[in-house]
Design an enzyme around this catalytic site. Structure first.
Site, mmCIF file in Angstrom:
data_model
loop_
_atom_site.group_PDB
_atom_site.id
_atom_site.type_symbol
_atom_site.label_atom_id
_atom_site.label_comp_id
_atom_site.label_asym_id
_atom_site.label_seq_id
_atom_site.Cartn_x
_atom_site.Cartn_y
_atom_site.Cartn_z
ATOM 1 N N ASP A 166 69.697 -29.101 1.469
ATOM 2 C CA ASP A 166 70.728 -30.126 1.382
ATOM 3 C C ASP A 166 72.001 -29.769 2.129
ATOM 4 O O ASP A 166 72.886 -30.614 2.287
ATOM 5 C CB ASP A 166 71.058 -30.437 -0.084
ATOM 6 C CG ASP A 166 71.544 -29.215 -0.852
ATOM 7 O OD1 ASP A 166 71.282 -28.091 -0.405
ATOM 8 O OD2 ASP A 166 72.171 -29.390 -1.910
ATOM 9 N N TYR A 244 76.963 -21.584 5.349
ATOM 10 C CA TYR A 244 76.437 -20.222 5.275
ATOM 11 C C TYR A 244 76.843 -19.361 6.463
ATOM 12 O O TYR A 244 76.757 -18.134 6.392
ATOM 13 C CB TYR A 244 74.913 -20.246 5.138
ATOM 14 C CG TYR A 244 74.455 -20.612 3.744
ATOM 15 C CD1 TYR A 244 74.183 -19.628 2.806
ATOM 16 C CD2 TYR A 244 74.320 -21.937 3.361
ATOM 17 C CE1 TYR A 244 73.778 -19.957 1.516
ATOM 18 C CE2 TYR A 244 73.913 -22.282 2.082
ATOM 19 C CZ TYR A 244 73.652 -21.294 1.160
ATOM 20 O OH TYR A 244 73.267 -21.621 -0.111
#
Length: 447
Positions: A166, A244
């Site tokens: 997601d 990330y």
């Protein structure tokens, strides 16, 4: 239609069921089978689902089993959301890395490699059982590290396995909202690997609006990634990275922040979820309330160390709004089952889309989805910087897959030593030895 959820006792399963309850279209999922190796976790999650369904009209029927083949028989779709070694394994992944002075996030760097080494053999066994028992089923892989696991399952399931996450869709949705663009009408020029990608364009009505976003400090700081990376760095990149990538761009700062906390993310979740499952076992009538309370705390503390490094403050409620991986999965299922054309960012074989990688490399890119599955669409090519990082991490992924399949210590050592967040072969060897000592599933990699 029948949906089988592998890892059916997992904490996030109610998110999937909630999405299914909202689907009133024809040909919807009417049967959900939860499979898990832990009967107590299955019981707790089944209690949550029963309470979710209480006020729904004709909800999907839920059954639970600890028999994998029984769970798979007759499935139209299989969600793979397993966690080999549980959260106990995740705490080891994190702590071993931190003790050796490197980041140990569960999917990034040393922790992700350790997680992959113990997960891939199980994922391959599951793929083999799906191929034997439910060969016509579509497998949607949530299991992390998602790109690596999807690539390992493809030899057995072909293009009928698709990985999802997601993070890219959430980034695109937030960026569009910051521009005042309807997220459902925009095209996101996004590319990379799972947890390693960049939004390089955002087209609305034929016009790329990303330059407008990058020029507006107010718009950039209105959503999570803008606050996380800072306007100046995003303008230097000319793109908006997946959240990330903060572990790469601010590795030293994040490492210091993580080393300074009382407990790692994995330890926090282990403690939190152990309490949830225990309380639910004692008070099953409160299962849904307990789950909602636990989830709110979990989401609010997501990537907290990175946000502290960036002084990004608490997560905005809009950044935690519904529309996560469960909605991506539902959209993917409907597109395949009903030939409803959809555009989704997925983990699939490259097929020549990104010239720096071979056709079989699993990448995370926009795809057109219909009854034939997911087909990558044309995106802009990676820059030298993006390609360098992507190719380096893909080499790590493939060495991890090789090591897990063959039990090869040398391949495992290469995976650790080659990762950009591990700074020497000596440290890579120490990491491998420490994981082999602390994780029973990795004992075969001892020197």
């Amino acid at each position: 239609m029948k949906l089988t959820i592998l890892g059916g006792g997992g904490f996030r399963v109610p998110l999937v069921y909630h999405a299914l309850l909202g689907d009133r279209g024809s040909g919807r999922i009417t049967s959900v089978v939860l499979y898990d190796a832990d009967p107590s976790r299955l019981s707790a999650v089944a209690a949550v689902l029963r309470q979710q369904a209480a006020a729904a009209l004709d909800p999907p029927v839920v059954t639970a089993t600890t028999d994998l083949d029984d769970a798979l028989r007759g499935a139209d779709f299989v969600f793979s959301a397993i966690r080999v070694g549980g959260l106990e394994g995740r705490t080891v992944d994190e702590r071993v890395a931190l003790d050796l002075g490197v980041l140990g996030q569960e999917t990034v760097g040393a922790g992700g490699i350790a997680y992959g080494l113990r997960t891939l053999p199980v994922a391959v066994q599951i793929a083999q059982r799906i191929a034997a028992v439910a060969p016509d089923a579509w497998t949607i892989n949530f299991t992390n590290p998602a790109g690596m696991v999807t690539e390992a399952m493809i030899p057995y399931l072909g293009d009928r396995v698709i990985g999802i996450c997601d993070s890219p869709s959430g980034l695109g949705r937030r960026a569009a909202a910051a521009l005042g663009v309807d997220p459902s009408t925009a095209f996101y020029d996004y590319a990379g690997l799972n947890h390693l990608g960049w939004l390089r364009g955002l087209r609305s009505e034929g016009v790329d609006r990303l330059p407008d976003l990058l020029q507006s400090a107010d718009a950039l700081t209105s959503f999570e990634e803008g606050r996380l990376f800072g306007a100046d760095w995003l303008r230097s990149l000319g793109a908006i990275p997946n959240e990330y990538l903060h572990y790469y761009y601010f590795a030293r700062e994040t490492l210091a922040a993580v080393q300074g906390v009382r407990q790692t993310r994995g330890a926090f979740l282990l403690e939190q979820q152990a309490a949830f499952y225990a309380e639910t076992g004692e008070h099953p009538e409160q299962a849904l309330e307990l789950w909602q309370k636990t989830r709110a705390e979990r989401e609010a503390t997501y990537m907290v160390e990175s946000r502290e490094v960036a002084d990004a403050g608490e997560r905005d409620e809009r950044d935690m709004a519904a529309g996560g991986y469960e909605q991506v999965a539902l959209s993917l299922m409907r597109a395949i089952a009903h030939n409803e054309r959809a555009s989704l960012i997925l983990n699939v074989r490259n097929r020549g889309t990104l010239r720096h990688l071979d056709d079989d490399a699993v990448v995370e890119i926009p795809c057109t989805v219909d009854a034939n599955g997911a087909l990558p669409v044309t995106v802009s090519q990676l820059t030298d910087h993006q390609a360098g990082l992507v190719c380096a991490v893909k080499a790590v992924e493939r060495s991890t897959i090789e090591a897990a399949g063959a039990g090869s210590r040398s391949a495992a050592l290469r995976a650790f030593a080659w990762h950009p967040l591990v700074d020497s072969a000596t440290v890579g060897r120490r990491l491998l030895d420490a994981y082999a000592d602390h994780l029973p599933g990795l004992a075969r990699f001892r020197a």
